[in-house]
Write a protein that holds these residues in place. Structure first.
Motif, PDB file in Angstrom:
ATOM      1  N   HIS A  20      -1.137  29.143 -18.495  1.00 28.40           N
ATOM      2  CA  HIS A  20      -1.867  29.856 -17.738  1.00 28.40           C
ATOM      3  C   HIS A  20      -1.417  31.297 -17.456  1.00 28.40           C
ATOM      4  O   HIS A  20      -1.982  32.228 -17.253  1.00 28.40           O
ATOM      5  CB  HIS A  20      -1.919  29.150 -16.301  1.00 28.40           C
ATOM      6  CG  HIS A  20      -2.340  29.928 -15.210  1.00 28.40           C
ATOM      7  ND1 HIS A  20      -3.682  30.132 -14.865  1.00 28.40           N
ATOM      8  CD2 HIS A  20      -1.688  30.356 -14.046  1.00 28.40           C
ATOM      9  CE1 HIS A  20      -3.845  30.940 -13.891  1.00 28.40           C
ATOM     10  NE2 HIS A  20      -2.596  30.971 -13.281  1.00 28.40           N
ATOM     11  N   LEU A  21       0.141  31.177 -17.375  1.00 31.18           N
ATOM     12  CA  LEU A  21       0.957  32.603 -17.484  1.00 31.18           C
ATOM     13  C   LEU A  21       0.600  33.408 -18.482  1.00 31.18           C
ATOM     14  O   LEU A  21       0.235  34.614 -18.405  1.00 31.18           O
ATOM     15  CB  LEU A  21       2.373  32.122 -17.500  1.00 31.18           C
ATOM     16  CG  LEU A  21       3.539  33.230 -17.261  1.00 31.18           C
ATOM     17  CD1 LEU A  21       3.646  34.044 -18.710  1.00 31.18           C
ATOM     18  CD2 LEU A  21       3.009  34.513 -16.045  1.00 31.18           C
ATOM     19  N   LEU A  22       0.627  32.964 -19.511  1.00 28.33           N
ATOM     20  CA  LEU A  22       0.329  33.518 -20.734  1.00 28.33           C
ATOM     21  C   LEU A  22      -1.102  34.257 -20.834  1.00 28.33           C
ATOM     22  O   LEU A  22      -1.428  35.514 -21.162  1.00 28.33           O
ATOM     23  CB  LEU A  22       0.471  32.840 -22.128  1.00 28.33           C
ATOM     24  CG  LEU A  22       1.871  32.359 -22.275  1.00 28.33           C
ATOM     25  CD1 LEU A  22       2.020  31.631 -23.645  1.00 28.33           C
ATOM     26  CD2 LEU A  22       2.973  33.436 -22.374  1.00 28.33           C
ATOM     27  N   GLN A  23      -2.171  33.506 -20.299  1.00 27.28           N
ATOM     28  CA  GLN A  23      -3.567  33.889 -20.211  1.00 27.28           C
ATOM     29  C   GLN A  23      -3.501  35.048 -19.266  1.00 27.28           C
ATOM     30  O   GLN A  23      -4.214  35.917 -19.440  1.00 27.28           O
ATOM     31  CB  GLN A  23      -4.581  32.564 -19.957  1.00 27.28           C
ATOM     32  CG  GLN A  23      -5.862  33.223 -19.455  1.00 27.28           C
ATOM     33  CD  GLN A  23      -6.569  33.601 -20.721  1.00 27.28           C
ATOM     34  OE1 GLN A  23      -6.903  32.845 -21.456  1.00 27.28           O
ATOM     35  NE2 GLN A  23      -7.081  34.844 -20.803  1.00 27.28           N
ATOM     36  N   SER A  24      -2.879  34.755 -18.089  1.00 25.32           N
ATOM     37  CA  SER A  24      -2.796  35.754 -17.187  1.00 25.32           C
ATOM     38  C   SER A  24      -2.163  37.282 -17.660  1.00 25.32           C
ATOM     39  O   SER A  24      -2.451  38.260 -17.267  1.00 25.32           O
ATOM     40  CB  SER A  24      -2.076  35.440 -15.903  1.00 25.32           C
ATOM     41  OG  SER A  24      -2.569  34.201 -15.447  1.00 25.32           O
ATOM     42  N   LEU A  28      -3.868  41.069 -18.163  1.00 31.13           N
ATOM     43  CA  LEU A  28      -3.181  42.326 -17.247  1.00 31.13           C
ATOM     44  C   LEU A  28      -3.273  43.452 -18.638  1.00 31.13           C
ATOM     45  O   LEU A  28      -3.572  44.380 -18.253  1.00 31.13           O
ATOM     46  CB  LEU A  28      -1.846  41.837 -16.961  1.00 31.13           C
ATOM     47  CG  LEU A  28      -1.502  41.476 -15.753  1.00 31.13           C
ATOM     48  CD1 LEU A  28      -0.080  41.089 -15.537  1.00 31.13           C
ATOM     49  CD2 LEU A  28      -2.010  42.286 -14.562  1.00 31.13           C
ATOM     50  N   GLY A  29      -2.928  42.946 -19.684  1.00 30.14           N
ATOM     51  CA  GLY A  29      -2.966  43.994 -20.823  1.00 30.14           C
ATOM     52  C   GLY A  29      -4.071  44.232 -21.327  1.00 30.14           C
ATOM     53  O   GLY A  29      -4.463  45.343 -21.963  1.00 30.14           O
ATOM     54  N   VAL A  30      -5.229  43.162 -21.384  1.00 27.35           N
ATOM     55  CA  VAL A  30      -6.537  43.171 -22.038  1.00 27.35           C
ATOM     56  C   VAL A  30      -7.546  42.972 -21.075  1.00 27.35           C
ATOM     57  O   VAL A  30      -8.252  41.661 -21.032  1.00 27.35           O
ATOM     58  CB  VAL A  30      -6.680  42.502 -23.556  1.00 27.35           C
ATOM     59  CG1 VAL A  30      -7.808  42.902 -24.057  1.00 27.35           C
ATOM     60  CG2 VAL A  30      -5.466  42.684 -24.226  1.00 27.35           C
ATOM     61  N   PRO A  31      -7.626  43.760 -20.025  1.00 28.64           N
ATOM     62  CA  PRO A  31      -8.372  43.235 -18.609  1.00 28.64           C
ATOM     63  C   PRO A  31      -9.964  43.563 -18.763  1.00 28.64           C
ATOM     64  O   PRO A  31     -10.644  43.127 -17.935  1.00 28.64           O
ATOM     65  CB  PRO A  31      -7.986  44.148 -17.785  1.00 28.64           C
ATOM     66  CG  PRO A  31      -7.707  45.507 -18.608  1.00 28.64           C
ATOM     67  CD  PRO A  31      -7.266  45.185 -19.816  1.00 28.64           C
ATOM     68  N   SER A  51       2.727  45.819  -8.719  1.00 25.50           N
ATOM     69  CA  SER A  51       2.522  44.718  -7.862  1.00 25.50           C
ATOM     70  C   SER A  51       1.839  43.478  -8.741  1.00 25.50           C
ATOM     71  O   SER A  51       2.355  42.370  -8.596  1.00 25.50           O
ATOM     72  CB  SER A  51       2.002  44.909  -6.480  1.00 25.50           C
ATOM     73  OG  SER A  51       0.688  45.407  -6.634  1.00 25.50           O
ATOM     74  N   ALA A  52       0.716  43.741  -9.308  1.00 21.97           N
ATOM     75  CA  ALA A  52       0.100  42.844 -10.321  1.00 21.97           C
ATOM     76  C   ALA A  52       1.042  42.354 -11.162  1.00 21.97           C
ATOM     77  O   ALA A  52       0.971  41.236 -11.829  1.00 21.97           O
ATOM     78  CB  ALA A  52      -1.106  43.535 -10.848  1.00 21.97           C
ATOM     79  N   TRP A  53       1.755  43.376 -12.180  1.00 24.46           N
ATOM     80  CA  TRP A  53       2.437  42.743 -13.076  1.00 24.46           C
ATOM     81  C   TRP A  53       3.632  42.071 -12.472  1.00 24.46           C
ATOM     82  O   TRP A  53       4.251  41.093 -13.462  1.00 24.46           O
ATOM     83  CB  TRP A  53       3.132  44.195 -13.987  1.00 24.46           C
ATOM     84  CG  TRP A  53       2.154  44.833 -14.794  1.00 24.46           C
ATOM     85  CD1 TRP A  53       1.317  45.780 -14.312  1.00 24.46           C
ATOM     86  CD2 TRP A  53       1.735  44.514 -16.198  1.00 24.46           C
ATOM     87  NE1 TRP A  53       0.592  46.066 -15.725  1.00 24.46           N
ATOM     88  CE2 TRP A  53       0.692  45.432 -16.444  1.00 24.46           C
ATOM     89  CE3 TRP A  53       2.296  43.370 -17.129  1.00 24.46           C
ATOM     90  CZ2 TRP A  53       0.115  45.345 -17.932  1.00 24.46           C
ATOM     91  CZ3 TRP A  53       1.877  43.685 -18.338  1.00 24.46           C
ATOM     92  CH2 TRP A  53       0.730  44.416 -18.692  1.00 24.46           C
ATOM     93  N   THR A  54       4.391  42.384 -11.504  1.00 27.50           N
ATOM     94  CA  THR A  54       5.427  41.534 -10.753  1.00 27.50           C
ATOM     95  C   THR A  54       4.736  40.316 -10.529  1.00 27.50           C
ATOM     96  O   THR A  54       5.795  39.249 -10.673  1.00 27.50           O
ATOM     97  CB  THR A  54       5.759  42.528  -9.739  1.00 27.50           C
ATOM     98  OG1 THR A  54       6.396  43.754 -10.140  1.00 27.50           O
ATOM     99  CG2 THR A  54       7.041  41.815  -9.293  1.00 27.50           C
ATOM    100  N   ALA A  55       3.786  40.322  -9.894  1.00 28.61           N
ATOM    101  CA  ALA A  55       3.323  38.792  -9.572  1.00 28.61           C
ATOM    102  C   ALA A  55       3.215  37.970 -10.672  1.00 28.61           C
ATOM    103  O   ALA A  55       3.287  36.835 -10.442  1.00 28.61           O
ATOM    104  CB  ALA A  55       1.958  39.178  -8.631  1.00 28.61           C
ATOM    105  N   VAL A  56       2.722  38.400 -11.697  1.00 28.36           N
ATOM    106  CA  VAL A  56       2.507  37.550 -12.886  1.00 28.36           C
ATOM    107  C   VAL A  56       3.585  37.234 -13.767  1.00 28.36           C
ATOM    108  O   VAL A  56       3.725  35.883 -14.138  1.00 28.36           O
ATOM    109  CB  VAL A  56       1.130  38.017 -13.978  1.00 28.36           C
ATOM    110  CG1 VAL A  56       1.094  37.521 -15.199  1.00 28.36           C
ATOM    111  CG2 VAL A  56      -0.210  38.295 -13.105  1.00 28.36           C
ATOM    112  N   CYS A  57       4.528  38.258 -13.982  1.00 31.67           N
ATOM    113  CA  CYS A  57       5.614  38.185 -14.899  1.00 31.67           C
ATOM    114  C   CYS A  57       6.709  38.368 -14.598  1.00 31.67           C
ATOM    115  O   CYS A  57       7.622  37.676 -15.306  1.00 31.67           O
ATOM    116  CB  CYS A  57       5.295  39.529 -15.780  1.00 31.67           C
ATOM    117  SG  CYS A  57       3.478  39.707 -16.821  1.00 31.67           S
TER     118      CYS A  57
END
Length: 307
Positions: A20-24, A28-31, A51-57
């Motif tokens: 799930h994290l890798l899909q997220s 982010l990189g290919v939206p 904030s989006a990058w921080t929340a996911v990664c």
């Protein structure tokens, strides 16, 4: 390359680096949705919501940062089998986590982690992906087309795939891997869209391409000028091709990126100081206080935890 394949990642890491994290991270990189029309202006839109990058990664980067860089298990063990349908997206998601996410969220003292730790892992993963059997490789459009992605998606994915080689300070990776990769993507793009990279064609006609030149300032000047205002995918591809080729004179001249010296606790040579002045400190975002802390850590042989 020793991947320490006999080792396995601890549960504290695998609990974070999940499918799930890798899909997220991939999203982010290919939206851009697979079924929607995709053009250059979509690609050029800002994707720098920290904030989006921080929340996911962020939590995954912290978990990775607790491991020993020199005794890291095989990164491919975090992914499904290479012949699975899930592998391409999750592999690019992992690459985005290692190579792109730190560029958005690892600043100040954390910039040492970006360049000295995560870049190493991203390059390691890129070399592993590069050495997959050709029918399982991720650089050809065929595999992405079979998953429903467009040529535009594949173009952006290829830029991401080659990025760790551009970020490397090893000249042989630039000359032996990055430049042939860029030339191949340019040629395929010209053929697919029946167009010509006019900038590159002009350089060839004049007998000096940017990668063969000694112009160490071209990269910073070109990036500062920004992405082209166009909806043509080909124009974006050509822009990224030029950017990657423009890295090479810097590495060939200095053997490294001078604007990383503060982030890695390195002393700058007089020539590098002059380069930084001429480029108006392009790419150097570590302030004096953070640079002092990084230097202290380097001298002590320690890493301040990601914070």
């Amino acid at each position: 390359m020793d991947t320490n394949s006999e080792h396995v990642f601890p549960e504290a890491l695998t609990a974070h680096v999940t499918p799930h994290l890798l899909q997220s991270a991939f999203t982010l990189g290919v939206p851009w949705p697979k079924g929607a029309p995709f053009g250059g202006k979509d690609w050029a839109k800002d994707n720098d919501d920290k904030s989006a990058w921080t929340a996911v990664c962020w939590e995954s980067l912290i978990a990775l940062g607790k491991l020993d860089l020199d005794d890291m298990p095989n990164l491919l063990s975090l992914l499904p089998e290479p012949n699975s349908h899930e592998f391409p997206v999750q592999a690019i998601g992992l690459l985005i986590l290692l190579d792109q996410a730190p560029r958005y969220i690892c600043n100040g003292v954390n910039e040492r982690w970006r360049n000295g730790f995560f870049d190493v892992l991203a390059l390691r993963l890129s070399l592993q992906l590069r050495h997959l059997p050709s029918e399982l490789g991720l650089t050809a459009f065929k595999r992405w087309g079979e998953l429903g992605y467009s040529w535009g998606h594949w173009s952006a994915i290829n830029v991401l795939l080659s990025a760790p080689f551009a970020h490397s300070e090893n000249l042989s990776y630039h000359e032996d891997i990055l430049l042939p990769w860029v030339r191949g993507q340019r040629r395929l793009t010209e053929e697919h869209f029946n167009t010509t990279d006019e900038r590159h064609a002009k350089e060839v006609a004049e007998g000096m391409t940017i990668d063969a030149s000694s112009d160490t300032l071209a990269f910073s000047a070109f990036v500062r000028a920004g992405l082209p205002d166009t909806d043509e995918i080909s124009d974006l591809v050509f822009w990224f091709c030029y950017v990657k080729e423009a890295h090479v004179p810097v590495i060939r001249t200095f053997g490294r990126y001078p604007y990383r010296n503060r982030a890695l606790g390195r002393d700058s040579t007089e020539a590098e100081k002059e380069f930084l002045v001429q480029s108006d400190n392009f790419g150097m975002s570590v302030d004096e206080e953070a640079a002092k802390k990084i230097r202290e850590d380097v001298e002590k042989g320690i890493w301040s935890p990601l914070s």
